[in-house]
Design a protein around this motif. Structure first.
Motif, PDB file in Angstrom:
ATOM      1  N   GLY A   7       0.820  -1.214   0.000  1.00 19.40           N
ATOM      2  CA  GLY A   7       0.000   0.000   0.000  1.00 19.40           C
ATOM      3  C   GLY A   7       0.848   1.255   0.000  1.00 19.40           C
ATOM      4  O   GLY A   7       0.536   2.233  -0.683  1.00 19.40           O
ATOM      5  N   ILE A   8       1.948   1.220   0.743  1.00 13.90           N
ATOM      6  CA  ILE A   8       2.856   2.367   0.775  1.00 13.90           C
ATOM      7  C   ILE A   8       3.524   2.547  -0.578  1.00 13.90           C
ATOM      8  O   ILE A   8       3.645   3.664  -1.087  1.00 13.90           O
ATOM      9  CB  ILE A   8       3.904   2.180   1.896  1.00 13.90           C
ATOM     10  CG1 ILE A   8       3.225   2.263   3.261  1.00 13.90           C
ATOM     11  CG2 ILE A   8       5.009   3.219   1.787  1.00 13.90           C
ATOM     12  CD1 ILE A   8       4.116   1.885   4.411  1.00 13.90           C
ATOM     13  N   ILE A   9       3.930   1.449  -1.190  1.00 13.64           N
ATOM     14  CA  ILE A   9       4.575   1.516  -2.504  1.00 13.64           C
ATOM     15  C   ILE A   9       3.604   2.059  -3.549  1.00 13.64           C
ATOM     16  O   ILE A   9       3.978   2.896  -4.380  1.00 13.64           O
ATOM     17  CB  ILE A   9       5.127   0.142  -2.911  1.00 13.64           C
ATOM     18  CG1 ILE A   9       6.315  -0.205  -2.019  1.00 13.64           C
ATOM     19  CG2 ILE A   9       5.529   0.116  -4.384  1.00 13.64           C
ATOM     20  CD1 ILE A   9       6.853  -1.594  -2.218  1.00 13.64           C
ATOM     21  N   SER A  10       2.364   1.621  -3.532  1.00 14.95           N
ATOM     22  CA  SER A  10       1.399   2.131  -4.512  1.00 14.95           C
ATOM     23  C   SER A  10       1.100   3.606  -4.256  1.00 14.95           C
ATOM     24  O   SER A  10       0.901   4.370  -5.198  1.00 14.95           O
ATOM     25  CB  SER A  10       0.125   1.292  -4.514  1.00 14.95           C
ATOM     26  OG  SER A  10      -0.510   1.363  -3.265  1.00 14.95           O
ATOM     27  N   ALA A  11       1.091   4.049  -2.992  1.00 13.27           N
ATOM     28  CA  ALA A  11       0.885   5.464  -2.699  1.00 13.27           C
ATOM     29  C   ALA A  11       2.057   6.299  -3.207  1.00 13.27           C
ATOM     30  O   ALA A  11       1.860   7.396  -3.745  1.00 13.27           O
ATOM     31  CB  ALA A  11       0.698   5.667  -1.199  1.00 13.27           C
ATOM     32  N   ILE A  12       3.266   5.772  -3.090  1.00 18.87           N
ATOM     33  CA  ILE A  12       4.444   6.475  -3.603  1.00 18.87           C
ATOM     34  C   ILE A  12       4.377   6.574  -5.122  1.00 18.87           C
ATOM     35  O   ILE A  12       4.709   7.613  -5.712  1.00 18.87           O
ATOM     36  CB  ILE A  12       5.731   5.765  -3.134  1.00 18.87           C
ATOM     37  CG1 ILE A  12       5.910   5.962  -1.627  1.00 18.87           C
ATOM     38  CG2 ILE A  12       6.944   6.279  -3.893  1.00 18.87           C
ATOM     39  CD1 ILE A  12       7.039   5.155  -1.041  1.00 18.87           C
ATOM     40  N   ARG A  13       3.931   5.519  -5.774  1.00 16.28           N
ATOM     41  CA  ARG A  13       3.783   5.550  -7.236  1.00 16.28           C
ATOM     42  C   ARG A  13       2.778   6.605  -7.664  1.00 16.28           C
ATOM     43  O   ARG A  13       3.004   7.354  -8.621  1.00 16.28           O
ATOM     44  CB  ARG A  13       3.348   4.191  -7.756  1.00 16.28           C
ATOM     45  CG  ARG A  13       4.421   3.168  -7.764  1.00 16.28           C
ATOM     46  CD  ARG A  13       3.910   1.863  -8.321  1.00 16.28           C
ATOM     47  NE  ARG A  13       4.940   0.837  -8.245  1.00 16.28           N
ATOM     48  CZ  ARG A  13       4.704  -0.436  -8.367  1.00 16.28           C
ATOM     49  NH1 ARG A  13       3.470  -0.872  -8.571  1.00 16.28           N
ATOM     50  NH2 ARG A  13       5.689  -1.305  -8.284  1.00 16.28           N
ATOM     51  N   VAL A  14       1.652   6.673  -6.983  1.00 16.66           N
ATOM     52  CA  VAL A  14       0.625   7.660  -7.325  1.00 16.66           C
ATOM     53  C   VAL A  14       1.164   9.067  -7.124  1.00 16.66           C
ATOM     54  O   VAL A  14       0.954   9.958  -7.962  1.00 16.66           O
ATOM     55  CB  VAL A  14      -0.656   7.427  -6.487  1.00 16.66           C
ATOM     56  CG1 VAL A  14      -1.611   8.589  -6.605  1.00 16.66           C
ATOM     57  CG2 VAL A  14      -1.321   6.128  -6.899  1.00 16.66           C
ATOM     58  N   MET A  15       1.879   9.292  -6.027  1.00 14.26           N
ATOM     59  CA  MET A  15       2.438  10.623  -5.785  1.00 14.26           C
ATOM     60  C   MET A  15       3.490  10.976  -6.834  1.00 14.26           C
ATOM     61  O   MET A  15       3.560  12.115  -7.289  1.00 14.26           O
ATOM     62  CB  MET A  15       3.033  10.696  -4.383  1.00 14.26           C
ATOM     63  CG  MET A  15       1.987  10.793  -3.301  1.00 14.26           C
ATOM     64  SD  MET A  15       2.619  11.223  -1.681  1.00 14.26           S
ATOM     65  CE  MET A  15       3.553   9.772  -1.256  1.00 14.26           C
ATOM     66  N   ALA A  16       4.305  10.006  -7.248  1.00 17.86           N
ATOM     67  CA  ALA A  16       5.315  10.270  -8.275  1.00 17.86           C
ATOM     68  C   ALA A  16       4.661  10.631  -9.600  1.00 17.86           C
ATOM     69  O   ALA A  16       5.093  11.557 -10.296  1.00 17.86           O
ATOM     70  CB  ALA A  16       6.225   9.059  -8.437  1.00 17.86           C
ATOM     71  N   LEU A  17       3.602   9.910  -9.971  1.00 24.55           N
ATOM     72  CA  LEU A  17       2.884  10.234 -11.204  1.00 24.55           C
ATOM     73  C   LEU A  17       2.228  11.605 -11.125  1.00 24.55           C
ATOM     74  O   LEU A  17       2.225  12.364 -12.100  1.00 24.55           O
ATOM     75  CB  LEU A  17       1.841   9.162 -11.513  1.00 24.55           C
ATOM     76  CG  LEU A  17       2.386   7.822 -11.985  1.00 24.55           C
ATOM     77  CD1 LEU A  17       1.259   6.800 -12.090  1.00 24.55           C
ATOM     78  CD2 LEU A  17       3.075   7.987 -13.318  1.00 24.55           C
ATOM     79  N   LEU A  18       1.681  11.950  -9.974  1.00 27.19           N
ATOM     80  CA  LEU A  18       1.048  13.254  -9.789  1.00 27.19           C
ATOM     81  C   LEU A  18       2.078  14.367  -9.903  1.00 27.19           C
ATOM     82  O   LEU A  18       1.830  15.382 -10.569  1.00 27.19           O
ATOM     83  CB  LEU A  18       0.341  13.305  -8.439  1.00 27.19           C
ATOM     84  CG  LEU A  18      -0.405  14.596  -8.123  1.00 27.19           C
ATOM     85  CD1 LEU A  18      -1.563  14.773  -9.097  1.00 27.19           C
ATOM     86  CD2 LEU A  18      -0.917  14.571  -6.699  1.00 27.19           C
ATOM     87  N   ILE A  19       3.244  14.181  -9.294  1.00 21.30           N
ATOM     88  CA  ILE A  19       4.296  15.191  -9.391  1.00 21.30           C
ATOM     89  C   ILE A  19       4.775  15.332 -10.829  1.00 21.30           C
ATOM     90  O   ILE A  19       4.983  16.447 -11.329  1.00 21.30           O
ATOM     91  CB  ILE A  19       5.457  14.828  -8.444  1.00 21.30           C
ATOM     92  CG1 ILE A  19       5.010  15.027  -6.986  1.00 21.30           C
ATOM     93  CG2 ILE A  19       6.694  15.664  -8.733  1.00 21.30           C
ATOM     94  CD1 ILE A  19       5.974  14.484  -5.972  1.00 21.30           C
TER      95      ILE A  19
END
Length: 89
Positions: A7-19
């Motif tokens: 879950g943490i890894i997927s949240a980091i991926r979403v934040m990276a895509l958003l940035i």
């Protein structure tokens, strides 16, 4: 524990895509109108630049299309050696 880490890894991926998306929006500003300079002043109806050279681009596209068609024609004349599809690759 594994579920929490994924879950943490997927949240980091979403934040990276958003940035990355927001960064791309900051870079992609609109160009000025054809009758305006970059500072908004008028060009008095004169074009800013000459016409775009599209002749060589059309030639490249035609040559690529001819090569693709030639390959398709060449491959159509060949007899397929193995018609079974392999799952293993």
């Amino acid at each position: 524990m594994k579920r929490k880490i994924s879950g943490i890894i997927s949240a980091i991926r979403v934040m990276a895509l958003l940035i990355a998306y927001l960064g791309a929006l900051q870079i992609a500003f609109a160009q000025p109108q054809p009758s305006e300079n970059g500072d908004g002043s008028d060009t008095d109806g004169e074009p800013l630049r000459g016409a775009a050279p599209i002749g060589s681009g059309i030639t490249v596209l035609l040559l690529m299309g001819a090569g693709y068609a030639a390959r398709k024609i060449y491959n159509a004349g060949k007899k397929p050696e193995n018609t079974e599809k392999s799952i293993e690759g």
